[in-house]
Structure formats: C-alpha cells, structure tokens
Design a protein around this motif. Structure first.
Motif, PDB file in Angstrom:
ATOM      1  N   GLU A   1      48.428   4.504  -8.166  1.00 30.63           N
ATOM      2  CA  GLU A   1      47.462   3.533  -7.654  1.00 30.63           C
ATOM      3  C   GLU A   1      46.165   3.701  -8.427  1.00 30.63           C
ATOM      4  OE1 GLU A   1      45.200   2.036  -3.563  1.00 30.63           O
ATOM      5  OE2 GLU A   1      46.466   3.829  -3.513  1.00 30.63           O
ATOM      6  N   THR A   2      45.682   2.600  -8.994  1.00 31.83           N
ATOM      7  CA  THR A   2      44.433   2.626  -9.753  1.00 31.83           C
ATOM      8  C   THR A   2      43.288   2.250  -8.833  1.00 31.83           C
ATOM      9  OG1 THR A   2      45.576   1.979 -11.777  1.00 31.83           O
ATOM     10  CG2 THR A   2      43.198   1.681 -11.727  1.00 31.83           C
ATOM     11  N   MET A   3      42.303   3.128  -8.724  1.00 32.41           N
ATOM     12  CA  MET A   3      41.121   2.855  -7.918  1.00 32.41           C
ATOM     13  C   MET A   3      39.924   2.719  -8.840  1.00 32.41           C
ATOM     14  SD  MET A   3      41.500   5.063  -4.448  1.00 32.41           S
ATOM     15  CE  MET A   3      42.841   4.683  -3.313  1.00 32.41           C
ATOM     16  N   THR A   4      39.390   1.521  -8.931  1.00 34.35           N
ATOM     17  CA  THR A   4      38.249   1.254  -9.813  1.00 34.35           C
ATOM     18  C   THR A   4      36.967   1.642  -9.105  1.00 34.35           C
ATOM     19  OG1 THR A   4      39.462  -0.584 -10.802  1.00 34.35           O
ATOM     20  CG2 THR A   4      37.078  -0.511 -11.170  1.00 34.35           C
ATOM     21  N   VAL A   5      36.186   2.510  -9.727  1.00 35.47           N
ATOM     22  CA  VAL A   5      34.952   2.992  -9.105  1.00 35.47           C
ATOM     23  C   VAL A   5      33.702   2.409  -9.746  1.00 35.47           C
ATOM     24  CG1 VAL A   5      36.083   5.116  -8.379  1.00 35.47           C
ATOM     25  CG2 VAL A   5      34.827   5.074 -10.530  1.00 35.47           C
ATOM     26  N   ALA A   6      33.814   1.852 -10.977  1.00 31.65           N
ATOM     27  CA  ALA A   6      32.641   1.297 -11.650  1.00 31.65           C
ATOM     28  C   ALA A   6      33.085   0.398 -12.796  1.00 31.65           C
ATOM     29  CB  ALA A   6      31.726   2.401 -12.182  1.00 31.65           C
ATOM     30  N   ARG A   7      32.150  -0.443 -13.226  1.00 28.01           N
ATOM     31  CA  ARG A   7      32.368  -1.290 -14.403  1.00 28.01           C
ATOM     32  C   ARG A   7      31.159  -1.147 -15.312  1.00 28.01           C
ATOM     33  NH1 ARG A   7      36.880  -4.149 -13.639  1.00 28.01           N
ATOM     34  NH2 ARG A   7      37.569  -4.541 -11.505  1.00 28.01           N
ATOM     35  N   ALA A   8      31.363  -1.518 -16.577  1.00 30.28           N
ATOM     36  CA  ALA A   8      30.273  -1.376 -17.541  1.00 30.28           C
ATOM     37  C   ALA A   8      30.530  -2.259 -18.752  1.00 30.28           C
ATOM     38  CB  ALA A   8      30.134   0.082 -17.979  1.00 30.28           C
ATOM     39  N   LEU A   9      29.463  -2.522 -19.502  1.00 29.99           N
ATOM     40  CA  LEU A   9      29.568  -3.122 -20.822  1.00 29.99           C
ATOM     41  C   LEU A   9      29.276  -2.037 -21.841  1.00 29.99           C
ATOM     42  CD1 LEU A   9      27.676  -6.514 -20.362  1.00 29.99           C
ATOM     43  CD2 LEU A   9      30.118  -6.224 -20.811  1.00 29.99           C
ATOM     44  N   THR A  10      30.049  -2.015 -22.910  1.00 29.92           N
ATOM     45  CA  THR A  10      29.819  -1.022 -23.955  1.00 29.92           C
ATOM     46  C   THR A  10      29.922  -1.702 -25.316  1.00 29.92           C
ATOM     47  OG1 THR A  10      30.357   1.268 -24.576  1.00 29.92           O
ATOM     48  CG2 THR A  10      32.202  -0.243 -24.288  1.00 29.92           C
ATOM     49  N   PRO A  11      29.175  -1.241 -26.318  1.00 24.43           N
ATOM     50  CA  PRO A  11      29.208  -1.895 -27.631  1.00 24.43           C
ATOM     51  C   PRO A  11      30.615  -1.901 -28.243  1.00 24.43           C
ATOM     52  CG  PRO A  11      27.329  -0.410 -27.469  1.00 24.43           C
ATOM     53  CD  PRO A  11      28.187  -0.152 -26.264  1.00 24.43           C
ATOM     54  N   GLY A  12      30.952  -3.003 -28.890  1.00 25.87           N
ATOM     55  CA  GLY A  12      32.274  -3.159 -29.488  1.00 25.87           C
ATOM     56  C   GLY A  12      32.725  -2.005 -30.354  1.00 25.87           C
ATOM     57  N   PRO A  13      31.885  -1.500 -31.281  1.00 21.13           N
ATOM     58  CA  PRO A  13      32.340  -0.420 -32.163  1.00 21.13           C
ATOM     59  C   PRO A  13      32.634   0.894 -31.436  1.00 21.13           C
ATOM     60  CG  PRO A  13      30.454  -1.548 -33.096  1.00 21.13           C
ATOM     61  CD  PRO A  13      30.572  -2.037 -31.693  1.00 21.13           C
ATOM     62  N   GLU A  14      32.166   1.037 -30.194  1.00 26.59           N
ATOM     63  CA  GLU A  14      32.493   2.246 -29.441  1.00 26.59           C
ATOM     64  C   GLU A  14      33.954   2.221 -28.989  1.00 26.59           C
ATOM     65  OE1 GLU A  14      30.882   4.349 -25.379  1.00 26.59           O
ATOM     66  OE2 GLU A  14      29.448   3.713 -26.881  1.00 26.59           O
ATOM     67  N   VAL A  15      34.485   1.025 -28.784  1.00 28.67           N
ATOM     68  CA  VAL A  15      35.869   0.870 -28.349  1.00 28.67           C
ATOM     69  C   VAL A  15      36.802   0.647 -29.534  1.00 28.67           C
ATOM     70  CG1 VAL A  15      37.439  -0.504 -26.918  1.00 28.67           C
ATOM     71  CG2 VAL A  15      35.099  -0.050 -26.135  1.00 28.67           C
ATOM     72  N   PHE A  16      36.367  -0.155 -30.506  1.00 31.08           N
ATOM     73  CA  PHE A  16      37.208  -0.536 -31.643  1.00 31.08           C
ATOM     74  C   PHE A  16      36.608   0.016 -32.936  1.00 31.08           C
ATOM     75  CE2 PHE A  16      37.589  -4.008 -28.492  1.00 31.08           C
ATOM     76  CZ  PHE A  16      38.904  -3.794 -28.124  1.00 31.08           C
ATOM     77  N   PHE A  17      37.336   0.909 -33.577  1.00 29.08           N
ATOM     78  CA  PHE A  17      36.832   1.641 -34.732  1.00 29.08           C
ATOM     79  C   PHE A  17      36.392   0.685 -35.848  1.00 29.08           C
ATOM     80  CE2 PHE A  17      37.494   4.155 -38.658  1.00 29.08           C
ATOM     81  CZ  PHE A  17      36.655   5.216 -38.376  1.00 29.08           C
ATOM     82  N   GLN A  18      35.080   0.701 -36.161  1.00 24.45           N
ATOM     83  CA  GLN A  18      34.478  -0.095 -37.228  1.00 24.45           C
ATOM     84  C   GLN A  18      34.788  -1.589 -37.086  1.00 24.45           C
ATOM     85  OE1 GLN A  18      35.120   1.543 -41.141  1.00 24.45           O
ATOM     86  NE2 GLN A  18      34.298   3.536 -40.583  1.00 24.45           N
ATOM     87  N   ARG A  19      34.798  -2.070 -35.852  1.00 24.72           N
ATOM     88  CA  ARG A  19      35.044  -3.487 -35.575  1.00 24.72           C
ATOM     89  C   ARG A  19      34.067  -3.982 -34.508  1.00 24.72           C
ATOM     90  NH1 ARG A  19      38.754  -1.810 -38.497  1.00 24.72           N
ATOM     91  NH2 ARG A  19      40.812  -2.758 -38.820  1.00 24.72           N
TER      92      ARG A  19
END
Length: 256
Positions: free
Chosen positions: A6-24
C-alpha cells in the motif's frame, strides 16, 4: 511469502528537471511525491521508508535557496503517521534523506530498522564531505541504532534488502514478492519516465551505475515501483541486446 503493497503519499513537490533526468529537461519542473510503503503479509506489517521530518521549514527554505522558488515539500493528508508508533515487524530505509528517514524518531524503540551498511559508514565518516545532508539529531540517534546490511540479504521471507548506492551512499532497494510477481522499490528510480525514456537519475553520484542496476533487477524479473512517482504503479522492463530495454507493461498489486 507473499506481500501486498500500500502506497501512502505524505507530500508532493516540484523539483528541477535535471535533478530527475540526467542532463535533460533544463527548463522544466517535475512533479514528484514522497511516499511511505506499507507491506502486509501473514507475518505482519513492514514499512519501507518513514516519510518527512517534522519541521519542514528549514528544509523547504534550503530547497528554495538552492533549487528555485518553486521548490519545497507540501504535506498531504495521510494515515502514514498512524503506523510509525505501532508494533510493526521492521522498517527498511531506501535512503537517509529527510523524506525517507524523517519519521524514525516516532518509531517504537524496539522496532528493528534496516539500512545500508555503506550508508551507515558514510554517516559516521563521509565519503565526500561536500555531499553531506544534515539530519536532525534525533533522527541521527535512531539511525545510529539501526542494523546495517551489506550487499544483499533476505531479511524476512519474501523480502530482500539490496545496497545499491548510485543516488547516495545509503541508497538501497527492497525487493518484494507479491501476487503480481517480484517488485522492487529502489531509491534511484524516481519516476516511471526515467525507465520509459531510459534516462538515469539526474541527482546521481554514479549515473552509469543506474543503468546497471536497472538491468540487474530486470534480469531478476523484478518490476520497479518508482519511489517518487505521484501515482506509482509497477513498471516492468525487458532488456534488449544493445543495452537498452522496453517497458513491457504496468502491473497492479493485489492483497494476498
């Protein structure tokens, strides 16, 4: 042993694209979520990660200062906190981030906590001081009592803990046997799009190792449950000879 997730979501956020996708995705912001995963079987309940630290203001201020004005966590309504002080079999941490280890101080003192041995060593003597992420004292004190796991180990029937690194020295993965097959929750796999686009985690200390990790778990027939996907569902990948892979399907998780 078969487990449900069971997935329990505790928070949401925005994060810069390059932090998630390497050099993109340099001009974009990515929606991510913070989850605590509740595993259930006939044996009892195991928690994967414990959610955010209690005081978000210093963390959010640092995120906005370092990443931009859109950054920062926003809590969501969740029952996750109700599990932290209860009689659970164990807690397994996929990282020492304030979004994964943040609820350790609310656990019962006798609750077993399993963590990466490399991460524990890094906590005591950082491999790279410039990469140190400060945690509240009470969280560090609870981490200091945790049980370190080296390499990989089956901690309970149907649950295997893996040290993986890549994102941080403490990064780990929990491999789970479910009715839908083998599923892995791995700290370096943030979103389904990382797998679909075959792009390594941007905030990786070892980007090349990310691809090797994906191939390793794919070879074990494990589908990935992305750790920060806003609406996570397991993503199955099939490797091909050129080193890449195809996303084969999404599988739902059912209670045992």
């Amino acid at each position: 042993m078969i487990w449900s997730i069971e997935t329990m979501t505790v928070a949401r956020a925005l994060t810069p694209g390059p932090e998630v996708f390497f050099q993109r995705d340099f001009e974009s912001w990515v929606n991510i979520a913070i989850h605590m995963f509740v595993l259930r079987s006939d044996l009892g309940i195991v928690l994967v990660d414990t959610g955010l630290i209690a005081d978000l203001e210093p963390l959010n201020a640092a995120m906005r200062r370092n990443k931009g004005p859109k950054a920062g966590f926003e809590r969501t309504e969740s029952r996750a906190g109700s599990y932290l002080g209860t009689d659970v079999l164990a807690v397994m941490l996929t990282s020492f981030g304030p979004y994964a280890a943040g609820g350790l101080d609310r656990l019962r003192p006798d609750t077993p906590v399993y963590v990466s041995a490399r991460g524990m060593a890094d906590l005591r003597r950082p491999e790279e001081p410039q990469f140190v992420h400060t945690l509240p004292g009470e969280i560090c004190a609870r981490l200091d009592q945790a049980t370190p796991v080296s390499g990989q180990e089956c901690l309970l029937p149907g649950l295997r803990f893996h040290e993986v690194g890549i994102h941080h020295p403490a990064s780990a993965a929990v491999e789970i046997e479910t009715v839908a097959g083998r599923v892995v929750i791995a700290d370096p796999v943030f979103t389904a799009a990382n797998l679909e686009r075959q792009i390594a985690l941007g905030a990786a200390e070892d980007a090349s190792g990310w691809f090797a990790m994906v191939r390793t778990f794919a070879a074990r027939n494990a589908a990935f449950l992305p750790v920060h996907e806003p609406s996570p569902a397991p993503v199955s990948v099939v490797c091909v000879p050129d080193g890449g892979w195809h996303v084969q399907n999404l599988r739902t998780l059912e209670a045992p």
